[in-house]
Each structure stands twice: as structure tokens, then as C-alpha cells.
Design a protein around this motif. Structure first.
Motif, PDB file in Angstrom:
ATOM      1  N   LYS A  60     -21.869  26.868 -79.307  1.00  0.00           N
ATOM      2  CA  LYS A  60     -22.935  26.199 -78.768  1.00  0.00           C
ATOM      3  C   LYS A  60     -24.074  27.024 -78.140  1.00  0.00           C
ATOM      4  O   LYS A  60     -25.263  27.129 -78.146  1.00  0.00           O
ATOM      5  N   VAL A  61     -23.360  28.137 -77.212  1.00  0.00           N
ATOM      6  CA  VAL A  61     -24.031  28.893 -76.553  1.00  0.00           C
ATOM      7  C   VAL A  61     -24.726  29.886 -77.449  1.00  0.00           C
ATOM      8  O   VAL A  61     -26.045  30.192 -77.417  1.00  0.00           O
ATOM      9  N   LEU A  62     -24.014  30.517 -78.232  1.00  0.00           N
ATOM     10  CA  LEU A  62     -24.367  31.491 -79.196  1.00  0.00           C
ATOM     11  C   LEU A  62     -25.626  31.000 -80.003  1.00  0.00           C
ATOM     12  O   LEU A  62     -26.567  31.678 -80.417  1.00  0.00           O
ATOM     13  N   HIS A  63     -25.454  29.881 -80.553  1.00  0.00           N
ATOM     14  CA  HIS A  63     -26.395  29.269 -81.383  1.00  0.00           C
ATOM     15  C   HIS A  63     -27.692  28.988 -80.581  1.00  0.00           C
ATOM     16  O   HIS A  63     -28.846  29.172 -81.025  1.00  0.00           O
ATOM     17  N   GLY A  64     -27.539  28.644 -79.311  1.00  0.00           N
ATOM     18  CA  GLY A  64     -28.769  28.817 -78.311  1.00  0.00           C
ATOM     19  C   GLY A  64     -29.388  29.887 -78.355  1.00  0.00           C
ATOM     20  O   GLY A  64     -30.852  29.995 -78.351  1.00  0.00           O
ATOM     21  N   TRP A  65     -28.770  31.025 -78.034  1.00  0.00           N
ATOM     22  CA  TRP A  65     -29.157  32.324 -78.026  1.00  0.00           C
ATOM     23  C   TRP A  65     -29.929  32.889 -79.508  1.00  0.00           C
ATOM     24  O   TRP A  65     -30.896  33.248 -79.287  1.00  0.00           O
ATOM     25  N   MET A  66     -29.332  32.496 -80.492  1.00  0.00           N
ATOM     26  CA  MET A  66     -29.929  32.563 -81.840  1.00  0.00           C
ATOM     27  C   MET A  66     -31.236  31.903 -81.781  1.00  0.00           C
ATOM     28  O   MET A  66     -32.345  32.524 -82.251  1.00  0.00           O
ATOM     29  N   ASP A  67     -31.359  30.784 -81.546  1.00  0.00           N
ATOM     30  CA  ASP A  67     -32.556  29.680 -81.400  1.00  0.00           C
ATOM     31  C   ASP A  67     -33.685  30.314 -80.595  1.00  0.00           C
ATOM     32  O   ASP A  67     -34.816  30.534 -80.902  1.00  0.00           O
ATOM     33  N   GLY A  68     -33.146  30.984 -79.615  1.00  0.00           N
ATOM     34  CA  GLY A  68     -34.321  31.397 -78.501  1.00  0.00           C
ATOM     35  C   GLY A  68     -34.703  32.789 -78.800  1.00  0.00           C
ATOM     36  O   GLY A  68     -35.107  33.479 -77.841  1.00  0.00           O
ATOM     37  N   ASP A  69     -33.869  33.679 -79.544  1.00  0.00           N
ATOM     38  CA  ASP A  69     -34.142  35.119 -79.878  1.00  0.00           C
ATOM     39  C   ASP A  69     -33.665  35.789 -78.526  1.00  0.00           C
ATOM     40  O   ASP A  69     -34.276  36.708 -78.215  1.00  0.00           O
ATOM     41  N   VAL A  70     -32.558  35.351 -78.017  1.00  0.00           N
ATOM     42  CA  VAL A  70     -32.076  36.010 -76.604  1.00  0.00           C
ATOM     43  C   VAL A  70     -31.377  37.341 -76.996  1.00  0.00           C
ATOM     44  O   VAL A  70     -30.459  37.077 -77.861  1.00  0.00           O
ATOM     45  N   LYS A  71     -31.489  38.456 -76.488  1.00  0.00           N
ATOM     46  CA  LYS A  71     -30.888  39.682 -76.633  1.00  0.00           C
ATOM     47  C   LYS A  71     -29.610  39.654 -75.849  1.00  0.00           C
ATOM     48  O   LYS A  71     -29.601  40.599 -75.093  1.00  0.00           O
ATOM     49  N   ALA A  72     -28.751  38.736 -76.038  1.00  0.00           N
ATOM     50  CA  ALA A  72     -27.691  38.893 -75.296  1.00  0.00           C
ATOM     51  C   ALA A  72     -26.589  39.529 -76.136  1.00  0.00           C
ATOM     52  O   ALA A  72     -26.243  39.494 -77.102  1.00  0.00           O
ATOM     53  N   THR A  73     -25.948  40.401 -75.046  1.00  0.00           N
ATOM     54  CA  THR A  73     -24.877  41.552 -75.849  1.00  0.00           C
ATOM     55  C   THR A  73     -23.598  40.741 -76.410  1.00  0.00           C
ATOM     56  O   THR A  73     -23.298  41.146 -77.665  1.00  0.00           O
ATOM     57  N   PRO A  74     -22.959  39.785 -76.122  1.00  0.00           N
ATOM     58  CA  PRO A  74     -21.966  38.875 -76.609  1.00  0.00           C
ATOM     59  C   PRO A  74     -22.717  38.453 -78.044  1.00  0.00           C
ATOM     60  O   PRO A  74     -21.662  38.664 -79.104  1.00  0.00           O
ATOM     61  N   LEU A  75     -23.631  38.112 -78.168  1.00  0.00           N
ATOM     62  CA  LEU A  75     -24.177  37.565 -79.529  1.00  0.00           C
ATOM     63  C   LEU A  75     -24.538  38.705 -80.389  1.00  0.00           C
ATOM     64  O   LEU A  75     -24.129  38.799 -81.485  1.00  0.00           O
ATOM     65  N   LYS A  76     -24.925  39.864 -80.076  1.00  0.00           N
ATOM     66  CA  LYS A  76     -25.213  41.072 -80.684  1.00  0.00           C
ATOM     67  C   LYS A  76     -23.847  41.588 -81.210  1.00  0.00           C
ATOM     68  O   LYS A  76     -23.936  42.135 -82.137  1.00  0.00           O
TER      69      LYS A  76
END
Length: 221
Positions: A60-76
Motif C-alpha cells: 500500500k505504501v509502495l503503490h502510494g509512492w508510485m502514484d505520487g511519483d515519490v523518489k523513495a529509495t525502497p521503492l526504487k
């Protein structure tokens, strides 16, 4: 000799190919990847940084970052791992603007050095340049930088850090479609060139005093 440092999205490749193609590929695979690789140190570190107790919460957190184009290290990190598997399996092919591959090959043949600096993880950069319809372009690139090993792309210190790594570099040139990134590179003493690709998100953005091109064919080294 010039050292040419390349941005990816909007510069060598279309933004849509990343934000639509790659994101769509990674999105449903995040949960299964987390469950299958929980013993991997990088995955454990990513989960710890996310701070989620369950896979569902993490996704859920990762999808939220993807939707907001957040450059978060865990997601990348996680996206990079999933994309690398997709390229290795032949399920993904990287998009490059047609003027890019011949320019990269010509620059490399002329003795210029090539590097990449992208917000996407190094783990995703290498397979992106390797898995193209134009052959393996990763063999032309000598250095790979992301927000982990270099720093944020809009901070001059990141470009100073890259320059220190490229100790024998001469004539550092940064190519990007984002004016704020070019500003940061210029503040660190680099040459810069803005890339204005028709149809890309920054196609109409003012580039200030930075030279601007629409194709790599216009670059005179």
C-alpha cells in the motif's frame, strides 16, 4: 575528451515508457516479490525503511509512492530488482529515442566517456540500457549513479560527488530535460545542456541560460 552524464526519463527515453510501461509491470509484482525475497538483505532494509508490519501494508505504501511519483529509495530498489528480472526474462524492452543509440556509439568510439545519473536505481539502469531494440547499450556506459550513491538530482553536492568519483574526468557535460537538475550541475561547475523532447512533460519548460537541444544529433563535442 568529454565525460557525458545522461539523465534517462525525457532525455534518452520517453517518460511514458517508464511511468506507464515499467510501473505497470512492477505494480502487481511488488507483493509477490517481497514474499519471495524476505531473506534478501536489500529487501529487509527496504521493508525496515517502509516501516510496514505486513506485505499488504508495504505494498500500500509502495503503490502510494508510485502514484505520487515519490523518489523513495525502497521503492526504487524494489522496482529495479523486479525490472531486472523482467528484462532478463525477455518480458521487457527499453525504449530509446532513435537519435540516442547512434550518438552514444559515436561518442564512445571517439573516446568520450559515458555515465548515467538517474533517480531510478543502478539496478534498473543497467538492464534498461542492456535490453533495447538497438542492442546492448550498457557496454558503452562506464559509470552508473543514482540517488543512493550520488544524492538527490537537484542538489549541487550530488554532482560534486560524481565529479570526485570520475577522478580522471574532463569536460563534464550533463544532459537532462529537467531545468532544476541542470541548475544543480551548473552550480557544481559542470557544462549543461537541456533536452527538449516534443511531447515530453518538460517540452515547454523554460531552460534559462542552459543551451537546449531537441535531438542528440545537435550536440557538438
Amino acid at each position: 575528451m568529454t565525460t557525458i552524464v545522461l539523465d534517462i526519463e525525457g532525455t534518452t527515453s520517453s517518460t511514458e515508457s517508464v511511468h506507464v510501461g515499467l510501473y505497470a509491470y512492477a505494480r502487481p509484482r511488488l507483493g509477490p516479490y517481497l514474499d519471495a525475497h524476505r531473506d534478501d538483505p536489500d529487501v529487509r532494509a527496504a521493508l525496515a525503511e517502509i516501516g510496514a508490519a505486513t506485505t499488504a501494508e508495504a505494498v500500500k505504501v509502495l503503490h502510494g509512492w508510485m502514484d505520487g511519483d515519490v523518489k523513495a529509495t525502497p521503492l526504487k530498489t524494489l522496482q529495479g530488482r523486479i525490472w531486472a528480472e523482467g528484462f532478463a526474462a525477455g518480458e521487457l524492452t527499453a525504449h530509446f529515442f532513435p537519435d540516442v543509440p547512434p550518438a552514444l556509439r559515436a561518442w564512445h568510439a571517439a573516446g568520450h566517456r559515458l555515465a548515467v545519473f538517474s533517480s531510478g536505481s543502478v539496478a534498473s539502469q543497467r538492464p534498461w540500457f542492456a535490453g533495447t531494440a538497438y542492442g546492448d547499450l550498457s557496454v558503452l556506459v562506464g559509470h552508473w549513479f543514482d540517488t543512493v550513491n550520488a544524492g538527490p538530482k537537484r542538489e549541487p553536492a550530488s554532482y560534486a560527488r560524481i565529479a570526485e568519483t570520475l577522478t580522471d574526468a574532463a569536460g563534464l557535460l550533463f544532459l537532462s530535460d529537467v531545468p532544476a537538475e541542470l541548475d544543480a550541475a551548473a552550480a557544481a561547475g559542470w557544462r549543461t545542456t537541456g533536452v527538449r523532447r516534443p511531447g515530453e512533460p518538460n517540452a515547454a519548460t523554460p531552460f534559462g541560460t542552459h543551451p537546449v537541444i531537441t535531438t542528440f544529433e545537435e550536440i557538438d563535442l
